[in-house]
Enzyme design. Sequence first.
Site, PDB file in Angstrom:
ATOM      1  N   ASN A 149      16.886 -22.348 -56.489  1.00  0.00           N
ATOM      2  CA  ASN A 149      17.921 -23.523 -56.020  1.00  0.00           C
ATOM      3  C   ASN A 149      19.020 -22.885 -55.234  1.00  0.00           C
ATOM      4  O   ASN A 149      19.687 -23.891 -54.697  1.00  0.00           O
ATOM      5  CB  ASN A 149      18.335 -24.103 -57.481  1.00  0.00           C
ATOM      6  CG  ASN A 149      19.035 -23.077 -58.166  1.00  0.00           C
ATOM      7  OD1 ASN A 149      18.887 -21.850 -58.365  1.00  0.00           O
ATOM      8  ND2 ASN A 149      20.157 -23.763 -58.962  1.00  0.00           N
ATOM      9  N   GLU A 247      21.988 -14.659 -65.955  1.00  0.00           N
ATOM     10  CA  GLU A 247      22.658 -15.880 -65.479  1.00  0.00           C
ATOM     11  C   GLU A 247      21.452 -17.044 -65.823  1.00  0.00           C
ATOM     12  O   GLU A 247      20.554 -17.001 -64.959  1.00  0.00           O
ATOM     13  CB  GLU A 247      23.196 -15.885 -64.247  1.00  0.00           C
ATOM     14  CG  GLU A 247      24.267 -14.878 -63.921  1.00  0.00           C
ATOM     15  CD  GLU A 247      25.513 -15.092 -64.851  1.00  0.00           C
ATOM     16  OE1 GLU A 247      25.752 -16.246 -65.149  1.00  0.00           O
ATOM     17  OE2 GLU A 247      26.295 -14.313 -64.978  1.00  0.00           O
ATOM     18  N   CYS A 281      22.663 -24.962 -61.018  1.00  0.00           N
ATOM     19  CA  CYS A 281      22.741 -24.426 -62.737  1.00  0.00           C
ATOM     20  C   CYS A 281      23.964 -25.191 -63.401  1.00  0.00           C
ATOM     21  O   CYS A 281      24.218 -25.420 -64.470  1.00  0.00           O
ATOM     22  CB  CYS A 281      22.883 -23.043 -62.904  1.00  0.00           C
ATOM     23  SG  CYS A 281      24.022 -22.399 -61.548  1.00  0.00           S
TER      24      CYS A 281
HETATM   25  P1  NAD Z   1      12.878 -19.409 -63.485  1.00  0.00           P
HETATM   26  O1  NAD Z   1      13.265 -18.899 -64.546  1.00  0.00           O
HETATM   27  O2  NAD Z   1      11.480 -20.193 -63.605  1.00  0.00           O
HETATM   28  O3  NAD Z   1      12.602 -18.217 -62.358  1.00  0.00           O
HETATM   29  C1  NAD Z   1      13.656 -17.441 -61.971  1.00  0.00           C
HETATM   30  C2  NAD Z   1      12.890 -16.118 -61.378  1.00  0.00           C
HETATM   31  O4  NAD Z   1      12.348 -15.351 -62.367  1.00  0.00           O
HETATM   32  C3  NAD Z   1      12.139 -16.371 -60.287  1.00  0.00           C
HETATM   33  O5  NAD Z   1      12.487 -15.476 -59.247  1.00  0.00           O
HETATM   34  C4  NAD Z   1      10.777 -16.118 -60.958  1.00  0.00           C
HETATM   35  O6  NAD Z   1       9.620 -15.795 -60.356  1.00  0.00           O
HETATM   36  C5  NAD Z   1      11.153 -14.953 -62.012  1.00  0.00           C
HETATM   37  N1  NAD Z   1      10.241 -14.900 -63.148  1.00  0.00           N
HETATM   38  C6  NAD Z   1       9.629 -15.837 -63.769  1.00  0.00           C
HETATM   39  N2  NAD Z   1       8.885 -15.441 -64.849  1.00  0.00           N
HETATM   40  C7  NAD Z   1       9.394 -14.079 -64.901  1.00  0.00           C
HETATM   41  C8  NAD Z   1       9.028 -13.037 -65.901  1.00  0.00           C
HETATM   42  N3  NAD Z   1       8.214 -13.222 -66.859  1.00  0.00           N
HETATM   43  N4  NAD Z   1       9.596 -11.857 -65.554  1.00  0.00           N
HETATM   44  C9  NAD Z   1      10.243 -11.744 -64.715  1.00  0.00           C
HETATM   45  N5  NAD Z   1      10.629 -12.473 -63.855  1.00  0.00           N
HETATM   46  C10 NAD Z   1      10.146 -13.942 -63.867  1.00  0.00           C
HETATM   47  O7  NAD Z   1      13.957 -20.461 -62.776  1.00  0.00           O
HETATM   48  P2  NAD Z   1      13.989 -21.297 -61.378  1.00  0.00           P
HETATM   49  O8  NAD Z   1      12.979 -22.574 -61.811  1.00  0.00           O
HETATM   50  O9  NAD Z   1      13.478 -20.440 -60.491  1.00  0.00           O
HETATM   51  O10 NAD Z   1      15.469 -21.700 -61.340  1.00  0.00           O
HETATM   52  C11 NAD Z   1      16.001 -22.847 -62.135  1.00  0.00           C
HETATM   53  C12 NAD Z   1      16.693 -22.207 -63.496  1.00  0.00           C
HETATM   54  O11 NAD Z   1      17.962 -21.185 -63.025  1.00  0.00           O
HETATM   55  C13 NAD Z   1      17.489 -23.046 -63.936  1.00  0.00           C
HETATM   56  O12 NAD Z   1      17.430 -23.236 -65.186  1.00  0.00           O
HETATM   57  C14 NAD Z   1      18.939 -23.213 -63.534  1.00  0.00           C
HETATM   58  O13 NAD Z   1      19.854 -23.548 -64.495  1.00  0.00           O
HETATM   59  C15 NAD Z   1      18.915 -21.510 -63.570  1.00  0.00           C
HETATM   60  N6  NAD Z   1      20.122 -20.855 -62.676  1.00  0.00           N
HETATM   61  C16 NAD Z   1      21.100 -20.342 -63.121  1.00  0.00           C
HETATM   62  C17 NAD Z   1      22.102 -20.112 -62.575  1.00  0.00           C
HETATM   63  C18 NAD Z   1      23.344 -19.394 -62.977  1.00  0.00           C
HETATM   64  O14 NAD Z   1      24.086 -18.800 -62.363  1.00  0.00           O
HETATM   65  N7  NAD Z   1      23.605 -19.445 -64.393  1.00  0.00           N
HETATM   66  C19 NAD Z   1      22.320 -20.092 -61.250  1.00  0.00           C
HETATM   67  C20 NAD Z   1      21.141 -20.746 -60.596  1.00  0.00           C
HETATM   68  C21 NAD Z   1      20.083 -21.410 -61.248  1.00  0.00           C
END
Ligand code: NAD
Length: 492
Positions: A149, A247, A281
Site C-alpha cells: 500500500n 508495524e 494503515c
Molecule cells: P501482508 O501482511 O499480506 O504482507 C506484508 C508483507 O509480508 C508482504 O511483503 C508479504 O509478501 C510478506 N509476507 C507474507 N507472508 C509472510 C510470511 N509468512 N513471512 C514473511 N513475510 C510474509 O500485508 P499487505 O496486504 O501487503 O499490507 C496491508 C497491511 O499492512 C494492512 O494490514 C495495513 O494496515 C498494514 N500496514 C501497516 C502499516 C504500519 O506502519 N502500521 C503501514 C502500511 C500497511
Amino acid sequence: MKLTNFIDGNWQEVGEVDYTAVVNPANGQHLAEVRMSTKNDVDQAVAAAVKAQKKWALVPAPKRADYLYEIGRLMKEKKEHLAQVLTKEMGKVIEEGRGEVQEGIDMAFYMAGEGRRLFGETTPSELADKFAMSVRAPIGVVGLITPWNFPVAIATWKSFPAIVAGNTFIWKPATETPMMAYEMAKIFQEAGLPAGVANVVFGSGSEVGTAMIEHPDVKVISFTGSTETGRKVAELGGRHLKKVSLEMGGKNAVIVMDDADLSLAVEGILWSAFGTAGQRCTACSRVIVHKDVKKELENLLLTQMEQLTIGDGLDESVKIGPVINKNALEKIHSYTKIGQDEGAKLLVGGEILEEGKLAGGNYYAPTLFTDVTPKMRIAQEEIFGPVVSLIEVGSLEEAIEVNNGVKFGLSSSIFSRDVNKIFRAQRDLDTGIVYVNAGTTGAEIHLPFGGTKGTGNGHRDSGVAALDVYTEWKSIYVDFSGKLQRAQIDTE
Ligand code: NAD
C-alpha cells in the site's frame, strides 16, 4: 519486462525460475513479470550483504550519508516517473503517488542529516579519571519486508536509517508492487552505492520472507504488513532470536464532538477514509460522533461523498482509485454483508463498480454505514477499503472508550474547539499517533511512526526513533587513572 533481483550490485539473470504477473489494478493491464525467488537467491543476497557490511560499517557516517543525498537527488529528479509507476502498479491517485515519492525524498535528506549526528551520550563516570560514553553501533545485515500500500515510502523509512547507521540490507517488497522496488534498485545503482549494501529480492512471503527470517546472518527483521502476518514473522523471528520490528494493522477513528467545525471534520474524514481507496494503515474506518451532531454530520458526509470521482488514478480529476486486487475487492464486499447482517444501516455504497470505464478494474463504491455499535465486526476488524462506520456516543469519555476498544492502536483524531477536551483526548487515546482537528492520516517523516497494541511491538519507523531498530547501544568506559578502579566499590 521481467523483473529480476538486484544482488551484490548486479541484476540477476532471468533464468529458469517462476515469474508472476504484475497487474494494473485500475484496468487489469499486464505491466510486467516478477521473479518468484527461492531460498538460494536469498542466500546469495545475504552473502553479498555480509561481505559488504564489514567495509560499509567502516565508511565514516557522513560519507555514507553522501550516498543518501545522491539517492534523494535522483528520486527528486525522477519524481514524476516514479509517481506514475507507483500509480500504475498500486492504484492510488497520482497526486497521492507524488506525495508518497516526496515522503521518500524527505526521508533520504532527513536520514542523510543523521550521518552528521547519530548522537550518543557522554556522561560523567562515578570514578575519578574515568570517561564514559555510549555510541550507536550498526547491527549487521537487516531484512526488510514491506507491504503493497506504500510501495516506496515504507521501504525508505526502513532502508535509509539502516544504511546511514552502517548496516546493509535485503529488501523483499510485496509481490503486488515490485516495480517500485525495481526503480529504487536502479536508483541505488545510479547513486553508486557500493555493491552488496542494498539488495532487492522479489518473491513470496512464505518463501523469501521465511528464508530471510531464518537466515542466521540476518540480524534484524523490519516488517510492515497485516497483524496476521506480523504475528507469524514475530513467532519465527523469536525462535531464531532475531530483533523484530513490526508495524501492522489499524482500525483508526475520527472523533467528532458537538462543538466541532463540522465542515472541517467532513473534509478530514473524506481525505483519511477514502484516500488511497481506504487502504492506508492509518485510514479512518470509524467515525465516533456526538449524538447532538450525528444527523448533521451524516447529511454533510452523504452530500460530499456524491462528489467523489472514481476511476484510474492516472486521471488527474479522479479522487478514488481502485483497490489492489480481486481478493481485496471480495474481502471488502464481504464486510458490507457482515455489517448488514449485524444490523448496521447502509447509507450509501456497498457495491462493486464495474460499469463503463471501470470495467476490468477493482473498484468499490465509497461506503457509509450508520447505527454501528462498537462491538460489531465492521467496527472492530480492519476492512482495508473505502468503508466507514458511524458510531454514536454521548460524551468525550465514551468516545475515548470506543476509540480504545479495539485490538489495534495506530492512529486517532479528534475534532473539537474545546482545549480541555483536546488535551484530555491526546492523553487518553491509546494510539501511537493522535491528530487534533485533522483526519487520521498525514504523518511527517521526522516524527516516530507506529502504533500500540495489535499494531506494533514497541518499535517505530521514521524519525530518529527508527535508528533504534538498526543500531545497538555500545557503552564505552575509558579509565585514564593508571590503576584498577572498581565500579560501585572504589567510589569513596
Ligand atoms: P501482508 O501482511 O499480506 O504482507 C506484508 C508483507 O509480508 C508482504 O511483503 C508479504 O509478501 C510478506 N509476507 C507474507 N507472508 C509472510 C510470511 N509468512 N513471512 C514473511 N513475510 C510474509 O500485508 P499487505 O496486504 O501487503 O499490507 C496491508 C497491511 O499492512 C494492512 O494490514 C495495513 O494496515 C498494514 N500496514 C501497516 C502499516 C504500519 O506502519 N502500521 C503501514 C502500511 C500497511
